[in-house]
Enzyme design. Structure first.
Site, PDB file in Angstrom:
ATOM      1  N   GLU A  48       0.837  -1.198   0.000  1.00  0.00           N
ATOM      2  CA  GLU A  48       0.000   0.000   0.000  1.00  0.00           C
ATOM      3  C   GLU A  48       0.875   1.253   0.000  1.00  0.00           C
ATOM      4  OE1 GLU A  48      -2.364   0.347   3.539  1.00  0.00           O
ATOM      5  OE2 GLU A  48      -3.077   2.352   3.036  1.00  0.00           O
TER       6      GLU A  48
ATOM      7  N   ASP B 109      -1.179  -0.956   5.682  1.00  0.00           N
ATOM      8  CA  ASP B 109      -1.102  -0.361   7.011  1.00  0.00           C
ATOM      9  C   ASP B 109      -2.107  -1.001   7.948  1.00  0.00           C
ATOM     10  OD1 ASP B 109       0.804   1.396   6.126  1.00  0.00           O
ATOM     11  OD2 ASP B 109      -0.621   3.022   5.709  1.00  0.00           O
TER      12      ASP B 109
ATOM     13  N   ASP C 230      -4.392   0.182   9.679  1.00  0.00           N
ATOM     14  CA  ASP C 230      -5.441   1.151  10.010  1.00  0.00           C
ATOM     15  C   ASP C 230      -6.670   0.887   9.137  1.00  0.00           C
ATOM     16  OD1 ASP C 230      -4.773   2.012   7.504  1.00  0.00           O
ATOM     17  OD2 ASP C 230      -3.885   3.916   8.138  1.00  0.00           O
TER      18      ASP C 230
ATOM     19  N   ASP D   7      -7.939   2.326   6.532  1.00  0.00           N
ATOM     20  CA  ASP D   7      -7.719   2.294   5.086  1.00  0.00           C
ATOM     21  C   ASP D   7      -7.000   1.019   4.665  1.00  0.00           C
ATOM     22  OD1 ASP D   7      -9.013   4.567   4.421  1.00  0.00           O
ATOM     23  OD2 ASP D   7      -7.221   5.860   4.375  1.00  0.00           O
TER      24      ASP D   7
END
Ligand code: 0RA
Length: 690
Positions: free
Chosen positions: A480, A553, A555, A557
């Protein structure tokens, strides 16, 4: 040998405590006495063979095998329910990761079985494959074909097993220890009421057999039991987890038993609705077809009753792989004759109807099988007394007589339904017409993509390929963001690790039309990099990398991108997922700098352990990684990419229907279901570390 001593020390009195009163059983009793030592030795030899080669009986002694023990015991109760005598099955995961399965059936027979000279209970739980061999007409039949190895195998692989039976006004008990050795014989330990009737089996899997893990996964058991409840409508199955989180229990609420009940009067109709939870249905309620047929086997004598039921619902989805098939409650992942029968009927009846009511004009071609199946969710469940399995993983039903039976059951049921529901029939016809036109447009778009892919033989510019050309040792990291991609390129082992950075979010293949998918650059890059084609042309033997690793990541997203990528692989390169080539990288969440060394924690529990071990004072500052970009290339290598130190999760799909339901739920625009799912499954994810 200690076992031998135990055997001779058995008290004959114990053995016949109950049966003594039973005059009708005198002969069996005598035979039992006479044959006792001989049969007992044979029994122990049988169970010993299971312990010596568990792989012959349960395929794996890893986590899946541990769970198979539960399926096996539950299967016996489901058989009792299918025979019409049991309505409720209660499964409990106890504190010590032992399992309790309680049913309200007739109870395992307690008197002496002539053949074995042992009580019914001792026979069922110590003699291999005893389950189906007695009980006579309409009696007890093993439902499972693949994992139907018999309750005795579970006993052989347990530290102890306690069986309690309530029937005929009595309460009977027998304990087994050390892999199936009965402690004495079946004893009447009290009385029972009609309400208490049934069988309770409590067992603890042997950690010397299940060396990988003896911790049960709540979600795995829940999903299986839910599936059983769907496939056997009307049976109530409850699951209770008594464990606290440090015993392997729920990570959400500690100290509180987690309990759920599954009961679906509508059976597979409700299963289809459940799978379609997040889709818009074309026909409001699934179409239901059911039928049974007696067939005479090749010997010209033996008659068998084959039962088939099918539920169908079309939705707004574009997916074509919504067909879920089962034989005797076991998923037939590779399909087989029941699926072929359904497909035959579908094509025949839908095209006939379309011609008759002019949804297809004379000059138009018939709907193809793909047209008929687009957006279709279908559960096929058959019950067969003698199933034959074929295929690579022995999950393809081979019985040829089944094809015709399912074809006529679906043919009759579907035709009648179309005639009785003309409005919904029209909606289905329109869905098929659109599917047919879209397929033509997609074919054109795909041709173009394929042409350009043929012209551009070079790999995507963004790909930093590895130098090795041996796919077996090659790995593709899909990363990503460009900055993390940069660190990964610097940190990697360039011989075996290739990096493909992704820009932002990739296209949601669940929602996009096919022609847009083919035009998408990121998707094109992945297809070219992996190099094995796509969809029905995907050839897993051509993949350029043995491992495809998704690195995003930790998180919201990152979670979303991960799901988008998994959906893409699941829909477009299914064998890549099914054959275990897809992984998720696990970057650490925390870093503690302490006395010149760096310590990493991959989850909150590990962080706590580290804080204790390093004796850190409360408030000691540590770093929380918000994204891959916060790590320099050395750290990224050390913690996440170095094969010697990294943690990765291999993605497996053992329940396609469950995966479909979850994928469509997680694919939506809402963040909350994703967050919840990831929180609930965090523990499982940890267990799957490789
Ligand atoms: C054989 C015969 C009968 C019942 C059962 C087995 C039986 C086995 C299990 C295993 C778990 N729960 C079970 N419930 C029943 C029928 C005996 C009769 O005729 O009463």
């Amino acid at each position: 040998m200690a076992d031998e001593e135990k055997k001779t020390a058995l008290n004959e009195e114990d053995r016949f405590t109950y049966v003594k009163e039973d005059v009708s059983n005198e002969k069996a009793l005598e035979k039992g006495k006479a044959d006792y030592s001989g049969s007992d030795i044979q029994v122990l030899e049988g169970l010993e063979a299971v312990r010596k080669r568990p792989g012959m009986y349960i395929a794996t002694t890893a986590s899946a095998g541990l769970h198979h023990l539960v399926w096996e015991i539950v299967d016996n109760s489901i058989d009792e329910a299918l025979a019409g005598y049991c309505t409720h099955i209660e499964v409990t995961i106890d504190h010590d990761n032992s399992i309790i399965v309680k049913d309200n059936g007739r109870g395992v027979p307690v008197d002496i079985v002539a053949k074995s000279g042992l009580s019914g209970v001792e026979t069922v739980y110590t003699i291999l494959h005893a389950g189906g061999k007695f009980g006579g007409e309409g009696g007890y039949k093993v439902s499972g074909g693949l994992h139907g190895v018999g309750a005795s195998v579970v006993n052989a692989l347990s530290v102890w097993m306690d069986v309690t039976v309530c029937r005929d006004g009595g309460k009977f008990y027998l304990r087994f220890e050390n892999g199936g050795h009965p402690v004495g014989h079946l004893k009447r330990i009290g009385t029972s009421t009609e309400e208490e009737r049934g069988t309770t089996v409590h067992f603890l899997p042997d950690p010397t057999i299940f060396t990988e893990t003896t911790i049960y996964n709540y979600e795995t058991i829940r999903n299986h039991l839910r599936q059983m409840a769907f496939l056997n409508g009307g049976i109530k199955i409850t699951l209770t987890d008594l464990r606290t989180s440090d015993e392997g229990g729920s990570p959400i609420e500690d100290g509180q038993a987690r309990t759920e009940a599954f009961e679906y009067q509508g059976g597979i109709r409700e299963y289809v609705k459940y799978i379609d939870t997040n889709k818009i249905p074309v026909n409001a309620n699934p179409i239901y077809c059911e039928g049974a047929e007696e067939v005479t086997l090749a010997d010209g004598e033996t008659k068998e009753r084959i039962y088939a039921e099918v539920a169908l619902q079309w939705t707004d989805s574009y997916s074509q792989d919504g067909v879920y098939s089962f034989c005797n409650n076991i998923s037939t992942k590779e399909g087989g004759t029941h699926v072929e029968g359904m497909n035959l009927a579908l094509g025949r009846v839908l095209n006939d109807y379309a011609r008759q009511f002019k949804f297809l004009k004379d000059d138009q071609k018939n709907f193809t099988g793909d047209d008929c199946r687009e957006g279709l969710t279908c559960v096929i469940s058959i019950k067969h007394p003698n199933p034959q399995y074929e295929g690579q993983t022995k999950t393809k039903l081979g019985n040829s007589e089944v094809r015709k039976i399912v074809s006529s059951v679906v043919g009759d049921g579907l035709r009648q339904w179309l005639e009785e529901n003309p409005n919904e029939a029209k909606s289905i016809m329109e869905k098929l017409s659109i599917a047919s036109k879209a397929r033509e447009a997609a074919r054109v778009a795909r041709e173009k993509t394929r042409k350009s892919a043929l012209e551009i033989t070079t790999l995507p510019g963004k790909l930093a390929d590895c130098s090795s050309k041996d796919p077996q040792e090659c790995e593709l990291y899909i990363v990503e963001g460009n900055s993390a991609g940069g660190s990964a390129k610097q940190g990697r082992d360039s011989k075996t690790q290739a990096i493909l950075p992704l820009r932002g979010k990739i296209l949601n293949v669940e929602k996009a039309r096919e022609d847009r998918i083919w035009a998408n650059a990121e998707i094109g890059n992945m297809i070219t990099a992996i190099g094995a084609g796509v969809r029905e042309n995907f050839d897993v033997s051509k993949i350029r990398y043995n491992k495809v690793v998704i690195m995003t990541d930790a998180d919201v997203d990152g979670d979303h991108i991960r799901i988008l990528l998994l959906t893409f692989f699941y829909r477009f390169m299914r064998p890549l997922v099914d054959e275990g080539h897809v992984f998720i990288a696990q970057p650490p969440l925390y870093k503690i700098d302490y006395k010149g060394s760096a310590y990493y924690a991959y989850n909150d529990a590990q962080l706590e352990v580290l804080r204790k071990e390093l004796n850190l004072k409360p408030g000691f500052a540590f770093q929380r990684y918000k994204g891959l970009g916060e790590m320099d290339y050395n750290q990224l290598w050390e913690t996440t990419m170095d094969p010697k130190a990294r943690k990765m999760i291999r993605i497996t799909v053992d329940d396609a229907a469950e995966a479909e339901q979850i994928f469509t739920e997680l694919m939506g625009d809402e963040v909350e279901p994703r967050r919840k799912y990831i929180a609930e499954n965090a523990k499982f994810v940890q267990n799957l570390d490789i």
